[in-house]
Design an enzyme around this catalytic site. Sequence first.
Site, PDB file in Angstrom:
ATOM      1  N   TYR A   1      -2.011  -0.419  10.925  1.00 52.65           N
ATOM      2  CA  TYR A   1      -2.024  -1.014   9.790  1.00 52.65           C
ATOM      3  C   TYR A   1      -0.994  -0.596   8.666  1.00 52.65           C
ATOM      4  CZ  TYR A   1      -3.468  -1.277   5.005  1.00 52.65           C
ATOM      5  OH  TYR A   1      -3.113  -1.733   3.486  1.00 52.65           O
TER       6      TYR A   1
ATOM      7  N   LYS B   1       2.117  -3.065   7.560  1.00 55.45           N
ATOM      8  CA  LYS B   1       2.438  -3.306   6.247  1.00 55.45           C
ATOM      9  C   LYS B   1       3.990  -2.810   5.595  1.00 55.45           C
ATOM     10  CE  LYS B   1       0.306  -4.574   2.925  1.00 55.45           C
ATOM     11  NZ  LYS B   1       0.284  -6.010   2.355  1.00 55.45           N
TER      12      LYS B   1
ATOM     13  N   THR C   1       0.679  -1.335  -0.187  1.00 60.10           N
ATOM     14  CA  THR C   1       0.215  -0.105  -0.123  1.00 60.10           C
ATOM     15  C   THR C   1       0.815   1.384  -0.237  1.00 60.10           C
ATOM     16  OG1 THR C   1      -1.506   1.318   1.471  1.00 60.10           O
ATOM     17  CG2 THR C   1      -0.117  -0.107   2.533  1.00 60.10           C
ATOM     18  N   ASP C   2       0.211   2.171  -0.438  1.00 58.08           N
ATOM     19  CA  ASP C   2       0.930   3.662  -0.474  1.00 58.08           C
ATOM     20  C   ASP C   2       1.010   4.154   0.939  1.00 58.08           C
ATOM     21  OD1 ASP C   2      -1.703   4.239  -0.042  1.00 58.08           O
ATOM     22  OD2 ASP C   2      -1.694   5.898  -1.623  1.00 58.08           O
ATOM     23  N   GLU C   3       0.209   3.617   1.913  1.00 61.64           N
ATOM     24  CA  GLU C   3       0.243   3.967   3.274  1.00 61.64           C
ATOM     25  C   GLU C   3       1.326   4.037   4.000  1.00 61.64           C
ATOM     26  OE1 GLU C   3      -3.390   3.774   5.616  1.00 61.64           O
ATOM     27  OE2 GLU C   3      -4.500   3.164   3.763  1.00 61.64           O
TER      28      GLU C   3
END
Length: 354
Positions: A158, A162, A132-134
């Site tokens: 989260y 990741k 993810t970009d997060e």
Amino acid sequence: MILVTGGAGFIGSNFILDWIEDNDETVVNLDKLTYAGNLENLVSLHDKPNYIFSEGDIGDFESVTKSLDKYQPRSVINFAAESHVDRSIHAPEAFVTTNVLGTFWLLEAVRKYWSKLDGIEKNNFRFLHVSTDEVYGTLDKLAPAFHEENRYEPNSPYSASKAASDHLVRSYHHTYGLPVLTTNCSNNYGPYQFPEKLIPLMIVNALDGKPLPVYGDGQQIRDWLYVKDHCTAICKVLESGRVGETYNIGGWNEKPNIEIVDTVCSILDGLKPRSDHKSYREQITYVKDRPGHDRRYAIDARKIERELNWKPAETFETGIRKTVQWYLENRSWIANVQSGAYRDWLDKNYLSRS
């Protein structure tokens, strides 16, 4: 054949559906079937000879090892993850267990399997990790979009879990030589998305006459990627990506959350008007923002376009209309995923913010 983990979830099931439609090659779907894993997404494949479902947990080393030895895949694509930020705030342990420890044990099983391969099979094997970009954190309004060399600055349990999984994947390439690929995508939307995420939640609540909860001022900016475009990008990376590399996948659609909600309301006003002929916008309700809410994400997807000749086929306007139409045409799917546990979760997360 290829082995897909987490293939009963939102992105994984879309990937498998598209893969079977475009390929004769067999795909094995290894999924734990947590709350967001829904085999109904893949019911159309039950009679397909090149689709195999195997229930299993990526954190179960022995089980994954047996699946790898049995099916002998040429590639493993890892979609399996806990992925909802709000759930990670309420219950972070599950995210560490699945996203960190689960990825570790999956990598261990894959490394053991890969080390026993020979020649062309060993050279051609790939482990593709979907992220993810997060993991990059948050951006100021005028800051450049995330590129592959951005420093990791995760701000939620989260995104931290990741980020940890991404680092593990990278380390298994540099330490053991495992041929890995990593993709970091922006916010996905489209068919089969569990209705806790923004777009399906707005559609479902609007149709049910419920409030449309918008966090804070609604000005949090995200880049939106239609899930089918994401799936074609993953295929490109699997086919031609450079081993050890990361590829950012985005839709070139930066929009604030309130604009997303307003667009969904506008489309519903046209396709499924309220019985009182008022706009669904009247159901918009602003609620307390979530802790540590990142203000902006944006993906620079020029690397994958330059190296692999990929760019999204859908604009946000075409993709969001297809998405709303799908949910209107699949009300039975919505009803089937709205279990008592799911309703309890929505109450816990949103009613306390009213």
